[in-house]
Design a protein around this motif. Structure first.
Motif, PDB file in Angstrom:
ATOM      1  N   SER A  48      89.264  11.656 152.434  1.00 35.58           N
ATOM      2  CA  SER A  48      87.820  11.823 152.500  1.00 35.58           C
ATOM      3  C   SER A  48      87.112  10.805 151.614  1.00 35.58           C
ATOM      4  O   SER A  48      87.418  10.664 150.422  1.00 35.58           O
ATOM      5  CB  SER A  48      87.438  13.238 152.058  1.00 35.58           C
ATOM      6  OG  SER A  48      86.040  13.354 151.919  1.00 35.58           O
ATOM      7  N   ALA A  49      86.133  10.108 152.193  1.00 35.80           N
ATOM      8  CA  ALA A  49      85.371   9.117 151.432  1.00 35.80           C
ATOM      9  C   ALA A  49      84.626   9.764 150.268  1.00 35.80           C
ATOM     10  O   ALA A  49      84.392   9.121 149.240  1.00 35.80           O
ATOM     11  CB  ALA A  49      84.394   8.390 152.353  1.00 35.80           C
ATOM     12  N   SER A  50      84.256  11.019 150.422  1.00 35.06           N
ATOM     13  CA  SER A  50      83.533  11.697 149.338  1.00 35.06           C
ATOM     14  C   SER A  50      84.396  11.819 148.083  1.00 35.06           C
ATOM     15  O   SER A  50      83.872  11.934 146.967  1.00 35.06           O
ATOM     16  CB  SER A  50      83.077  13.086 149.789  1.00 35.06           C
ATOM     17  OG  SER A  50      84.196  13.929 150.065  1.00 35.06           O
ATOM     18  N   ILE A  51      85.714  11.770 148.266  1.00 39.76           N
ATOM     19  CA  ILE A  51      86.636  11.817 147.127  1.00 39.76           C
ATOM     20  C   ILE A  51      87.006  10.419 146.671  1.00 39.76           C
ATOM     21  O   ILE A  51      86.988  10.105 145.479  1.00 39.76           O
ATOM     22  CB  ILE A  51      87.916  12.602 147.495  1.00 39.76           C
ATOM     23  CG1 ILE A  51      87.575  14.047 147.853  1.00 39.76           C
ATOM     24  CG2 ILE A  51      88.922  12.560 146.352  1.00 39.76           C
ATOM     25  CD1 ILE A  51      88.759  14.842 148.380  1.00 39.76           C
ATOM     26  N   THR A  52      87.337   9.550 147.622  1.00 41.27           N
ATOM     27  CA  THR A  52      87.877   8.236 147.264  1.00 41.27           C
ATOM     28  C   THR A  52      86.822   7.260 146.762  1.00 41.27           C
ATOM     29  O   THR A  52      87.066   6.517 145.800  1.00 41.27           O
ATOM     30  CB  THR A  52      88.599   7.610 148.460  1.00 41.27           C
ATOM     31  OG1 THR A  52      87.695   7.498 149.560  1.00 41.27           O
ATOM     32  CG2 THR A  52      89.808   8.443 148.863  1.00 41.27           C
ATOM     33  N   HIS A  94      88.757  -4.242 148.030  1.00 38.63           N
ATOM     34  CA  HIS A  94      89.405  -4.355 149.338  1.00 38.63           C
ATOM     35  C   HIS A  94      89.404  -3.010 150.050  1.00 38.63           C
ATOM     36  O   HIS A  94      89.088  -2.924 151.252  1.00 38.63           O
ATOM     37  CB  HIS A  94      90.834  -4.864 149.142  1.00 38.63           C
ATOM     38  CG  HIS A  94      91.640  -4.935 150.393  1.00 38.63           C
ATOM     39  ND1 HIS A  94      91.285  -5.712 151.484  1.00 38.63           N
ATOM     40  CD2 HIS A  94      92.803  -4.323 150.756  1.00 38.63           C
ATOM     41  CE1 HIS A  94      92.184  -5.578 152.443  1.00 38.63           C
ATOM     42  NE2 HIS A  94      93.103  -4.730 152.028  1.00 38.63           N
ATOM     43  N   THR A  95      89.718  -1.957 149.321  1.00 37.94           N
ATOM     44  CA  THR A  95      89.777  -0.630 149.923  1.00 37.94           C
ATOM     45  C   THR A  95      88.386  -0.149 150.320  1.00 37.94           C
ATOM     46  O   THR A  95      88.200   0.437 151.398  1.00 37.94           O
ATOM     47  CB  THR A  95      90.451   0.365 148.959  1.00 37.94           C
ATOM     48  OG1 THR A  95      91.730  -0.146 148.562  1.00 37.94           O
ATOM     49  CG2 THR A  95      90.649   1.714 149.623  1.00 37.94           C
ATOM     50  N   LEU A  96      87.395  -0.412 149.481  1.00 39.82           N
ATOM     51  CA  LEU A  96      86.025  -0.037 149.829  1.00 39.82           C
ATOM     52  C   LEU A  96      85.567  -0.748 151.098  1.00 39.82           C
ATOM     53  O   LEU A  96      84.860  -0.162 151.927  1.00 39.82           O
ATOM     54  CB  LEU A  96      85.077  -0.364 148.666  1.00 39.82           C
ATOM     55  CG  LEU A  96      85.163   0.571 147.457  1.00 39.82           C
ATOM     56  CD1 LEU A  96      84.396  -0.022 146.284  1.00 39.82           C
ATOM     57  CD2 LEU A  96      84.634   1.959 147.800  1.00 39.82           C
ATOM     58  N   SER A  97      85.975  -1.996 151.273  1.00 35.02           N
ATOM     59  CA  SER A  97      85.595  -2.722 152.495  1.00 35.02           C
ATOM     60  C   SER A  97      86.241  -2.101 153.721  1.00 35.02           C
ATOM     61  O   SER A  97      85.653  -2.101 154.808  1.00 35.02           O
ATOM     62  CB  SER A  97      85.973  -4.204 152.380  1.00 35.02           C
ATOM     63  OG  SER A  97      87.365  -4.416 152.507  1.00 35.02           O
ATOM     64  N   ARG A 111      78.722   2.668 153.170  1.00 34.49           N
ATOM     65  CA  ARG A 111      77.682   1.827 152.565  1.00 34.49           C
ATOM     66  C   ARG A 111      77.051   2.431 151.320  1.00 34.49           C
ATOM     67  O   ARG A 111      76.265   1.759 150.644  1.00 34.49           O
ATOM     68  CB  ARG A 111      76.608   1.505 153.602  1.00 34.49           C
ATOM     69  CG  ARG A 111      77.129   0.580 154.693  1.00 34.49           C
ATOM     70  CD  ARG A 111      76.026   0.033 155.560  1.00 34.49           C
ATOM     71  NE  ARG A 111      76.549  -0.988 156.466  1.00 34.49           N
ATOM     72  CZ  ARG A 111      75.785  -1.738 157.250  1.00 34.49           C
ATOM     73  NH1 ARG A 111      74.458  -1.572 157.245  1.00 34.49           N
ATOM     74  NH2 ARG A 111      76.321  -2.644 158.039  1.00 34.49           N
ATOM     75  N   GLN A 112      77.407   3.651 150.986  1.00 35.57           N
ATOM     76  CA  GLN A 112      76.954   4.207 149.715  1.00 35.57           C
ATOM     77  C   GLN A 112      77.540   3.430 148.537  1.00 35.57           C
ATOM     78  O   GLN A 112      77.035   3.517 147.411  1.00 35.57           O
ATOM     79  CB  GLN A 112      77.344   5.680 149.616  1.00 35.57           C
ATOM     80  CG  GLN A 112      76.602   6.567 150.603  1.00 35.57           C
ATOM     81  CD  GLN A 112      76.910   8.041 150.391  1.00 35.57           C
ATOM     82  OE1 GLN A 112      76.639   8.601 149.333  1.00 35.57           O
ATOM     83  NE2 GLN A 112      77.490   8.661 151.401  1.00 35.57           N
ATOM     84  N   ALA A 113      78.598   2.670 148.798  1.00 36.41           N
ATOM     85  CA  ALA A 113      79.226   1.877 147.736  1.00 36.41           C
ATOM     86  C   ALA A 113      78.495   0.562 147.481  1.00 36.41           C
ATOM     87  O   ALA A 113      78.795  -0.124 146.500  1.00 36.41           O
ATOM     88  CB  ALA A 113      80.684   1.595 148.092  1.00 36.41           C
ATOM     89  N   TRP A 114      77.535   0.207 148.343  1.00 38.43           N
ATOM     90  CA  TRP A 114      76.875  -1.092 148.234  1.00 38.43           C
ATOM     91  C   TRP A 114      76.287  -1.369 146.845  1.00 38.43           C
ATOM     92  O   TRP A 114      76.485  -2.469 146.302  1.00 38.43           O
ATOM     93  CB  TRP A 114      75.812  -1.228 149.314  1.00 38.43           C
ATOM     94  CG  TRP A 114      74.829  -2.340 149.082  1.00 38.43           C
ATOM     95  CD1 TRP A 114      73.488  -2.228 148.927  1.00 38.43           C
ATOM     96  CD2 TRP A 114      75.115  -3.742 148.983  1.00 38.43           C
ATOM     97  NE1 TRP A 114      72.917  -3.455 148.724  1.00 38.43           N
ATOM     98  CE2 TRP A 114      73.891  -4.408 148.752  1.00 38.43           C
ATOM     99  CE3 TRP A 114      76.290  -4.491 149.049  1.00 38.43           C
ATOM    100  CZ2 TRP A 114      73.807  -5.786 148.597  1.00 38.43           C
ATOM    101  CZ3 TRP A 114      76.220  -5.864 148.887  1.00 38.43           C
ATOM    102  CH2 TRP A 114      74.993  -6.506 148.672  1.00 38.43           C
TER     103      TRP A 114
END
Length: 222
Positions: free
Chosen positions: A68-72, A93-96, A101-104
């Motif tokens: 789950s992206a909410s965890i990672t 690399h993993t975020l890409s 896009r919340q990681a932007w």
């Protein structure tokens, strides 16, 4: 015959991620991605920071994308502040690959200009995937400050990132074509050529750019 329990499989996978054999670590990462669970996330991220084998790192990234992206994502963003270059590079690399896009906002100028080429290249790739709509010009401007940097592989990564942003990069490329540094001018010209003709190939584009810059020095015709 006693069948292994879920707890047994989890323990086996977690131990396998620390095994001395890269093939065992690969299988453990595969298992963690095949049957994802929050108990794997910290160990997968921890392993990313030290894993020496490329194809195992790729499997670790794949396994993280299965969770789950909410965890990672928050945990990977924390890794971007690590002093270890591999931790920053692999987290980017993993975020890409996750593409959330919340990681932007976490893709800072410091990461885009990181002194470590692998970190910077990973940041460029992540940035063009995660950039918010309307912020492409600012990103293009930040990326353009890196023109002329590094060897061919680094320059190719930057050109690909700029090209992925499209026509918005052109003002920055044109400005860079007048830079005092011939490497910056060459890289900008080569990137423009690739933007116009993606099939040309980077080697051809950079060699043509070198010829143009050399002619400019001598006052010759293109």
């Amino acid at each position: 015959m006693t069948m292994p329990t879920a707890d047994t499989n989890t323990t086996r996978a977690l131990r396998g991620l620390e095994h001395s054999s890269s093939s065992v670590r690969l299988q453990a990462a595969l298992a963690a991605g095949t049957s994802p669970g929050p108990q794997f996330v910290d160990k997968l991220i921890e392993r990313c920071t030290i894993e020496p084998t490329f194809h195992v790192r790729e499997m670790l990234t794949w396994a993280l994308t299965r969770h789950s992206a909410s965890i990672t994502v928050p945990k990977l963003i924390d890794e971007l502040r690590s002093e270890r270059a591999q931790a920053r590079s692999q987290a980017l690399h993993t975020l890409s690959k996750i593409g959330d896009r919340q990681a932007w906002p976490a893709i800072t100028r410091a990461l885009l200009t990181d002194a470590d080429d692998e970190v910077a290249r990973s940041a460029w790739r992540a940035a063009v995937v995660l950039v918010h709509e309307g912020e492409e010009p600012d990103l293009a401007g930040a990326l353009a400050t890196q023109l002329g940097r590094g060897e061919r592989a680094t320059q190719l990564s930057l050109s690909r990132a700029l090209i992925a942003l499209g026509e918005v990069v052109m003002p920055y490329l044109r400005a860079a074509m007048t830079d005092l540094d011939p490497r910056v001018r060459q890289h900008a010209i080569a990137t423009e050529r690739l933007l116009d003709n993606p099939d040309a190939g980077f080697e051809f584009a950079i060699e043509e750019a070198k010829r143009i810059v050399a002619l400019e020095r001598t006052g010759g015709e293109r």
